[in-house]
Motif scaffolding. Structure first.
Motif, short mmCIF file in Angstrom:
data_model
loop_
_atom_site.label_atom_id
_atom_site.label_comp_id
_atom_site.label_asym_id
_atom_site.label_seq_id
_atom_site.Cartn_x
_atom_site.Cartn_y
_atom_site.Cartn_z
N CYS A 9 0.86 -1.25 0.11
CA CYS A 9 0.06 -0.16 0.04
C CYS A 9 0.87 1.52 -0.04
CB CYS A 9 -0.88 0.22 1.19
SG CYS A 9 -0.18 0.39 2.81
N LYS A 10 2.23 1.00 0.05
CA LYS A 10 2.92 2.21 -0.03
C LYS A 10 3.04 3.22 1.21
CE LYS A 10 3.82 0.93 -4.26
NZ LYS A 10 4.22 -0.29 -4.38
N LYS A 11 2.59 2.84 2.31
CA LYS A 11 2.60 3.53 3.44
C LYS A 11 4.01 3.63 3.94
CE LYS A 11 0.68 4.40 7.98
NZ LYS A 11 -0.26 4.07 9.01
N ILE A 12 4.49 4.71 4.39
CA ILE A 12 5.94 4.83 4.78
C ILE A 12 5.99 4.82 6.53
CG2 ILE A 12 7.74 6.37 4.97
CD1 ILE A 12 7.18 7.00 2.15
N TYR A 13 6.78 4.05 7.09
CA TYR A 13 6.99 4.10 8.54
C TYR A 13 8.46 4.61 9.00
CZ TYR A 13 2.88 1.11 8.49
OH TYR A 13 1.73 0.44 8.45
N GLU A 14 8.57 4.95 10.10
CA GLU A 14 9.82 5.44 10.82
C GLU A 14 9.96 4.49 11.87
OE1 GLU A 14 11.75 9.34 12.76
OE2 GLU A 14 10.07 9.76 11.36
N LYS A 15 11.18 3.80 11.67
CA LYS A 15 11.28 2.50 12.68
C LYS A 15 12.81 2.78 13.20
CE LYS A 15 7.53 0.23 12.58
NZ LYS A 15 6.60 -0.01 13.44
N LYS A 16 12.95 2.34 14.43
CA LYS A 16 14.35 2.21 14.93
C LYS A 16 15.23 1.29 14.58
CE LYS A 16 12.98 4.54 19.20
NZ LYS A 16 12.80 4.44 20.69
N SER A 17 14.47 0.03 14.18
CA SER A 17 15.35 -1.06 13.51
C SER A 17 14.60 -1.41 12.08
CB SER A 17 15.31 -2.21 14.60
OG SER A 17 13.94 -2.79 14.43
N LEU A 18 15.11 -2.20 11.38
CA LEU A 18 14.76 -2.85 10.15
C LEU A 18 14.18 -4.12 10.36
CD1 LEU A 18 17.68 -1.84 7.72
CD2 LEU A 18 15.31 -0.77 7.90
N ASP A 19 13.67 -4.58 11.55
CA ASP A 19 12.80 -5.81 11.62
C ASP A 19 11.44 -5.90 10.91
OD1 ASP A 19 14.88 -6.80 13.44
OD2 ASP A 19 14.22 -6.16 15.10
N SER A 20 11.09 -6.94 10.67
CA SER A 20 9.95 -7.12 9.77
C SER A 20 8.34 -6.81 10.78
CB SER A 20 9.65 -8.38 9.08
OG SER A 20 9.72 -9.41 9.94
N PHE A 21 7.67 -6.30 10.24
CA PHE A 21 6.39 -6.10 11.12
C PHE A 21 5.03 -5.94 10.20
CE2 PHE A 21 8.03 -2.13 9.52
CZ PHE A 21 6.86 -1.39 9.23
N SER A 22 3.79 -6.02 10.78
CA SER A 22 2.66 -5.97 9.94
C SER A 22 2.31 -4.58 9.64
CB SER A 22 1.59 -6.81 10.60
OG SER A 22 1.96 -8.08 10.66
N CYS A 23 1.94 -4.16 8.45
CA CYS A 23 1.43 -2.95 7.92
C CYS A 23 0.31 -2.74 8.82
CB CYS A 23 1.17 -2.72 6.31
SG CYS A 23 0.67 -1.22 5.97
N THR A 24 -0.05 -1.58 9.40
CA THR A 24 -1.20 -0.99 10.10
C THR A 24 -2.41 -0.54 9.04
OG1 THR A 24 -0.38 1.29 10.32
CG2 THR A 24 -0.18 -0.12 12.08
N ARG A 25 -2.07 -0.38 7.87
CA ARG A 25 -3.06 0.02 6.89
C ARG A 25 -3.56 -1.43 6.23
NH1 ARG A 25 -1.35 4.12 2.06
NH2 ARG A 25 -1.58 5.57 3.92
N CYS A 26 -2.69 -2.04 5.50
CA CYS A 26 -3.26 -3.17 4.77
C CYS A 26 -3.12 -4.64 5.67
CB CYS A 26 -2.59 -3.22 3.37
SG CYS A 26 -0.84 -3.57 3.43
N GLY A 27 -2.36 -4.66 6.30
CA GLY A 27 -2.00 -5.81 7.29
C GLY A 27 -1.01 -6.95 6.47
N LYS A 28 -0.27 -6.62 5.52
CA LYS A 28 0.74 -7.20 4.91
C LYS A 28 2.19 -7.07 5.61
CE LYS A 28 -1.49 -8.62 1.01
NZ LYS A 28 -1.68 -9.85 0.59
N LYS A 29 2.92 -8.20 5.60
CA LYS A 29 3.99 -8.16 6.28
C LYS A 29 5.03 -7.05 5.71
CE LYS A 29 7.77 -11.25 7.82
NZ LYS A 29 8.34 -12.49 7.59
N VAL A 30 5.72 -6.18 6.39
CA VAL A 30 6.78 -5.34 5.90
C VAL A 30 8.01 -5.79 6.05
CG1 VAL A 30 7.27 -2.71 5.84
CG2 VAL A 30 4.97 -3.28 5.92
#
Length: 197
Positions: A9-30
């Motif tokens: 969905c192209k949503k951008i996140y600002e994270k402290k690490s590059l560990d994978s997580f689930s997108c809050t908008r579409c639920g896909k693995k980022v």
């Protein structure tokens, strides 16, 4: 802090690490990068190239008129439209069935190989080329739509009937696989290993 975008969905996140997580908008693995994206997309593109050969060589349509069956390939169809003076239809079929698929396949192969081989084309141009290929992907299906429409409407048993040929299946598979190849590719790998382009 790291900026990471969702491939879906192209949503951008600002994270402290590059560990994978689930997108809050579409639920896909980022993830930082989609695993084996280049290999998968390249394998699908090579498969599409191999399917393009029978799509051009074998009949796209089988027309039965009073018990006599005639078969024609895409190129033969274009030539027959030119002979009848239907230049517009011949041009549309040529662009949609011959030119666009070739440009898509070679464009994808160029982008995928340029990730591994140093090519003097800017990354921005590669991304622009990729977006163009992704946008025109579905328009190659015009031939399949025409064959399916004619086959469903014109059915008068042995008097007159139209059926899709072997090439129709190959062409349809080629277009679908090309769309998958473009969709599976993580464009972020284009920027990996480059400082400024």
């Amino acid at each position: 802090m790291y900026l990471i975008s969702c491939k879906n969905c192209k949503k951008i996140y600002e994270k402290k690490s590059l560990d994978s997580f689930s997108c809050t908008r579409c639920g896909k693995k980022v993830e930082k990068r989609v695993k084996h994206t280049l290999q998968t997309s390249l394998a699908l593109t090579i498969t599409a190239v191999l399917l393009y050969i029978p799509a051009m060589m074998y009949p796209m349509m089988q027309i039965t008129q009073f018990g006599v069956t005639e078969e024609s390939t895409i190129i033969e169809g274009i030539i027959s439209f030119l002979n009848y003076g239907n230049y517009f239809i011949a041009t549309v079929i040529f662009i949609a069935s011959v030119a666009i698929p070739i440009l898509k396949l070679f464009g994808l192969l160029f982008i995928f190989l340029s990730v591994k081989i140093d090519v003097k084309v800017s990354n921005r141009r590669k991304i622009l080329m990729y977006k163009y290929i992704e946008a025109i992907g579905k328009w190659s299906m015009i031939d399949i739509y025409v064959v399916a429409l004619l086959a469903s409407i014109v059915q008068l048993d042995e008097m007159f009937s139209i059926k899709g040929g072997v090439a129709a299946t190959s062409f349809c598979l080629m277009v679908v696989i090309t769309i998958f190849a473009a969709n599976k590719f993580d464009t972020r790998v284009i920027w990996d290993g480059t400082k400024s382009n």
